[in-house]
Structure formats: C-alpha cells, structure tokens
Scaffold this active site. Structure first.
Site, PDB file in Angstrom:
ATOM      1  N   LYS A   1      39.100  48.878  67.328  1.00  0.00           N
ATOM      2  CA  LYS A   1      39.978  48.111  66.435  1.00  0.00           C
ATOM      3  C   LYS A   1      41.358  48.741  66.297  1.00  0.00           C
ATOM      4  O   LYS A   1      42.340  48.039  66.102  1.00  0.00           O
ATOM      5  CB  LYS A   1      39.341  47.952  65.048  1.00  0.00           C
ATOM      6  CG  LYS A   1      38.137  47.020  65.071  1.00  0.00           C
ATOM      7  CD  LYS A   1      37.778  46.544  63.683  1.00  0.00           C
ATOM      8  CE  LYS A   1      36.607  45.590  63.713  1.00  0.00           C
ATOM      9  NZ  LYS A   1      36.125  45.229  62.395  1.00  0.00           N
TER      10      LYS A   1
ATOM     11  N   LYS B   1      30.953  35.462  70.274  1.00  0.00           N
ATOM     12  CA  LYS B   1      30.097  35.145  69.128  1.00  0.00           C
ATOM     13  C   LYS B   1      30.898  34.343  68.101  1.00  0.00           C
ATOM     14  O   LYS B   1      32.127  34.460  68.057  1.00  0.00           O
ATOM     15  CB  LYS B   1      29.495  36.410  68.515  1.00  0.00           C
ATOM     16  CG  LYS B   1      30.342  37.118  67.491  1.00  0.00           C
ATOM     17  CD  LYS B   1      29.522  38.212  66.855  1.00  0.00           C
ATOM     18  CE  LYS B   1      30.268  38.914  65.730  1.00  0.00           C
ATOM     19  NZ  LYS B   1      30.453  38.159  64.513  1.00  0.00           N
TER      20      LYS B   1
ATOM     21  N   LYS C   1      33.905  34.962  61.755  1.00  0.00           N
ATOM     22  CA  LYS C   1      34.599  34.517  60.538  1.00  0.00           C
ATOM     23  C   LYS C   1      36.099  34.502  60.737  1.00  0.00           C
ATOM     24  O   LYS C   1      36.790  33.641  60.241  1.00  0.00           O
ATOM     25  CB  LYS C   1      34.352  35.518  59.403  1.00  0.00           C
ATOM     26  CG  LYS C   1      33.055  35.402  58.695  1.00  0.00           C
ATOM     27  CD  LYS C   1      33.120  36.262  57.431  1.00  0.00           C
ATOM     28  CE  LYS C   1      31.851  37.038  57.218  1.00  0.00           C
ATOM     29  NZ  LYS C   1      31.874  38.394  57.732  1.00  0.00           N
TER      30      LYS C   1
HETATM   31  N1  AQP Z   1      27.649  34.818  65.363  1.00  0.00           N
HETATM   32  C1  AQP Z   1      26.670  35.417  64.686  1.00  0.00           C
HETATM   33  N2  AQP Z   1      25.380  35.127  64.951  1.00  0.00           N
HETATM   34  C2  AQP Z   1      24.367  35.708  64.253  1.00  0.00           C
HETATM   35  N3  AQP Z   1      24.577  36.599  63.260  1.00  0.00           N
HETATM   36  C3  AQP Z   1      25.859  36.923  62.954  1.00  0.00           C
HETATM   37  N4  AQP Z   1      26.411  37.757  62.037  1.00  0.00           N
HETATM   38  C4  AQP Z   1      27.752  37.714  62.143  1.00  0.00           C
HETATM   39  N5  AQP Z   1      28.109  36.870  63.118  1.00  0.00           N
HETATM   40  C5  AQP Z   1      26.962  36.356  63.645  1.00  0.00           C
HETATM   41  C6  AQP Z   1      25.632  38.535  61.061  1.00  0.00           C
HETATM   42  O1  AQP Z   1      26.136  38.267  59.758  1.00  0.00           O
HETATM   43  C7  AQP Z   1      25.947  39.425  58.929  1.00  0.00           C
HETATM   44  C8  AQP Z   1      27.176  39.747  58.140  1.00  0.00           C
HETATM   45  O2  AQP Z   1      28.191  39.991  59.041  1.00  0.00           O
HETATM   46  P1  AQP Z   1      29.523  40.779  58.685  1.00  0.00           P
HETATM   47  O3  AQP Z   1      30.088  40.312  57.423  1.00  0.00           O
HETATM   48  O4  AQP Z   1      29.290  42.249  58.834  1.00  0.00           O
HETATM   49  O5  AQP Z   1      30.450  40.254  59.812  1.00  0.00           O
HETATM   50  P2  AQP Z   1      30.501  40.555  61.348  1.00  0.00           P
HETATM   51  O6  AQP Z   1      29.179  40.925  61.914  1.00  0.00           O
HETATM   52  O7  AQP Z   1      31.617  41.524  61.558  1.00  0.00           O
HETATM   53  O8  AQP Z   1      30.911  39.152  61.984  1.00  0.00           O
HETATM   54  P3  AQP Z   1      31.695  37.941  61.363  1.00  0.00           P
HETATM   55  O9  AQP Z   1      30.908  37.388  60.222  1.00  0.00           O
HETATM   56  O10 AQP Z   1      32.006  36.955  62.393  1.00  0.00           O
HETATM   57  O11 AQP Z   1      33.022  38.546  60.743  1.00  0.00           O
HETATM   58  P4  AQP Z   1      34.348  39.161  61.426  1.00  0.00           P
HETATM   59  O12 AQP Z   1      35.170  38.008  61.879  1.00  0.00           O
HETATM   60  O13 AQP Z   1      35.016  39.904  60.312  1.00  0.00           O
HETATM   61  O14 AQP Z   1      33.926  40.044  62.564  1.00  0.00           O
HETATM   62  C9  AQP Z   1      25.524  40.557  59.861  1.00  0.00           C
HETATM   63  O15 AQP Z   1      24.134  40.775  59.728  1.00  0.00           O
HETATM   64  C10 AQP Z   1      25.860  40.030  61.239  1.00  0.00           C
HETATM   65  O16 AQP Z   1      25.003  40.564  62.238  1.00  0.00           O
END
Ligand code: AQP
Length: 323
Positions: free
Chosen positions: A108, A191, A194
């Site tokens: 990052k 994937k 968010k």
């Molecule tokens: N695409 C996905 N498919 C299945 N599970 C997912 N998770 C995130 N994206 C997917 C799961 O959601 C939980 C919370 O995630 P987080 O808030 O730690 O966010 P992240 O994993 O970094 O991914 P995001 O939600 O897309 O956010 P950003 O954009 O900030 O990277 C976790 O259990 C994660 O595995």
C-alpha cells in the site's frame, strides 16, 4: 473462548462482505464472539471524516440487521483512548523492521508515489494488535493477507509478557472455512471491493432492487455457450453461479444445471440476491431511522468492550511503569 473479527468502513458494505463474512458471523458465530467496526483502520489512507462517521454507523446497523447479537458488537473508535494507549505501549515493544516488513505496508505504501505513506499505515498492524490484545481474543479469523498481522500480535504479546509480566493472551490466527471470494461483476479478475473506483461491478447491501437488477444484467460473462461452473475458464459466469449458490444454499455446480441462457441465469441471480438482501437492507434502514436506539446499542457495546479490556490495560500500564 473469544473470537474477534472486524470490518472496516472504507466504503459501503457489499455482497462480498455480506456473503463472505457478515452472514457467516451471524449464522455460525458462537456466543463469546466479538465483532467490531474498525473505523480507525480506515484512516491510514486519505478519507473523508463525515463519510467515515456515517459509514461506521451504517456498518454497525448492517451487522445488527444481519442477525449478529447487539451485545456482541462495538465501534472501535469508541475505545480510542484505551486502544490508543495500548497501541503506544505495543509500538514501544515493536521493532521498526518488524512493522516495515509487513507485506500490506509494502504494497500500500508503494501504490501512489505522489502521496507520502502515512506513519499510520506503518503502525496499523500494531493498532490491530492492540484491538486483539485489549479484548483478550483467543482466536482471530483472518484471510491470508492478514495472517502476518496476527503473527505480529502474537510476537508483541509474548514479548510484552516476558519483559514486563503476564498480561496478554497470545492470540491464534484461524483460517475460516473457505468462502468463495465474490468478484467484481464488471471485472471478475478482481475481488469485489468496498473502495473500488467504479461501483458498476459492486453490489452494495443497501442498493435498491432495481439497481441490483441493473448491475447483474450488465455483469461481464464469458461469451461461451455452455453454462458450466468452470472458474478458471469462465470467471464471470462462475462468480454469478457462486453468488446464486450462496443465496440458495446449494453448490455452484448444482445451480449451473438449471438455466438455459445467460439472461435467465442473470434474472435468477438478481431475484435471489434481492430476496437475500431484502431483510438486511430494510433492517439497516430502519435502525438508521431510529438513531437514538442505534446510539444506545452502540454506547452499551462500548461500555462492555471497555470493561472487558480495562484490567488488561491497567495492568499493562502499571507493569510498563507508566500511568
Ligand atoms: N469480495 C469479497 N468476497 C468475500 N469476502 C470478502 N470480504 C471482503 N471482500 C470480500 C470479507 O469481508 C470482511 C471484512 O472485510 P474488510 O473490512 O477487512 O475489508 P477488505 O477485506 O479489505 O475488503 P473490502 O471490504 O473490499 O474493503 P477495501 O476496499 O477497503 O479493501 C473480511 O472477512 C473479508 O475477508
């Protein structure tokens, strides 16, 4: 046994978060589990304060609307004084090289040469260690990308305990039973995210039914005639089948048999998803419409989480010779 999981309000919750994490927490979680909205984790890169506040509240409402017990949730920043104090103790226990070699930091901090990486991005795994150690979590379910951070939390807990005295439970990283990674509908090689810059391929939990239909209709498919579940050759189709299967409680191969065309499959995915999300969406919106009630749940969660961590923090401060 305490298992701790967090979700970061870096954007609105999407179907990946819901099917991959939140729904499982609600269905499979045990009574001692704790779930928190990790809003402090969303501050390591550029962010918008009002949006952060609104999304933290929205995510809290979504966790509860999804069926997680209100007495199992809290918002991380409600404990900012406690977590901040413990983060400092742990930063003074952590070597610079340990933090700097975290893969996520390297990835990052190198993504945009124009914006200097913040110190918070470097020390965020220590903040995560503070979340875990303050609550005395025994287990932290994480994906591969976070395992290294739990390793750091283990190392810091052991080091602090052996230097100053036994205060912290040494947590274990556990790998949750594999959940399909929901992929971006517009680009199934990525994937669902968010913070994706283009939301066309991301279905948010709060999207209105018509929006869900539109996004599914526009989902990229693989142009092959046969509707078979072949994730390597047909990732777009596989993604839709996995979403449908998750909604119907079947396997992707089972659901692949039922549809003569992409159009009929897409209609089925959209309707299944709309039904799956309906109670979560309406539940979240009704909690958000009664802010006093939601704030009460939030305040009670903060009190519980603070009380859980209080004696550990006080012991740690005393043993470290401060406070
Ligand atoms: N695409 C996905 N498919 C299945 N599970 C997912 N998770 C995130 N994206 C997917 C799961 O959601 C939980 C919370 O995630 P987080 O808030 O730690 O966010 P992240 O994993 O970094 O991914 P995001 O939600 O897309 O956010 P950003 O954009 O900030 O990277 C976790 O259990 C994660 O595995």
């Amino acid at each position: 046994m305490t298992r701790l999981s967090g979700i970061t309000p870096s954007g609105h919750a999407h179907v990946g978060n819901y099917l991959g994490a939140i729904r499982r927490w609600a269905r499979e979680g045990a009574q001692g589990d704790l779930y928190f909205v990790s809003d402090l984790h969303a501050m390591t890169t550029a962010y918008h304060p009002q949006r952060l506040r609104a999304r933290a509240r929205e995510l809290l409402a979504t966790l509860i609307a999804s069926g997680i017990e209100p007495n199992q949730v809290f918002v991380q920043s409600d404990l900012i004084r406690e977590i901040g104090a413990l983060t400092w103790l742990l930063e003074c226990t952590c070597a610079y090289g340990e933090a700097a070699r975290m893969t996520q930091f390297k990835e990052k901090s190198g993504t945009d040469g124009k914006i200097a990486a913040r110190v918070g991005l470097l020390t965020y795994p220590v903040l995560m260690a503070a979340d875990i150690l303050l609550q005395g979590a025994d287990e932290v379910p994480v994906g591969d990308d976070q395992e290294q951070h739990v390793e750091l939390a283990r190392a810091l807990a052991r080091r602090f305990n052996s230097t100053h005295g036994e205060v912290f439970t040494v947590p274990r990283a556990v790998t949750p039973r594999a959940a399909a990674r929901v992929r971006d509908l517009a680009d199934p090689t990525r994937k669902m995210d968010k913070s994706a810059t283009d939301a066309a391929g991301v279905i948010f939990v709060l999207d209105e039914p018509d929006m869900v239909r539109r996004k599914i209709k526009r989902a990229v498919t693989d142009g092959l005639e046969r509707l078979e579940y072949r994730p390597d050759d047909q990732p777009g189709l596989a993604n839709l089948l996995e979403i449908l299967a998750a909604c119907l409680g079947k396997s992707p191969r089972e659901v692949a048999d039922g549809y003569p065309s992409y159009d009929s499959l897409k209609d089925a995915v959209a309707e299944a998803l709309i039904e799956e999300l309906r109670p979560i969406r309406t539940g979240t919106l009704s909690l958000l419409a009664d802010i006093d009630h939601l704030d009460k749940i939030r305040a009670e969660g903060a009190i519980r989480a603070r009380e859980r961590g209080q004696h550990r923090l006080e012991s740690a401060l005393r043993l470290a010779g401060v406070g």
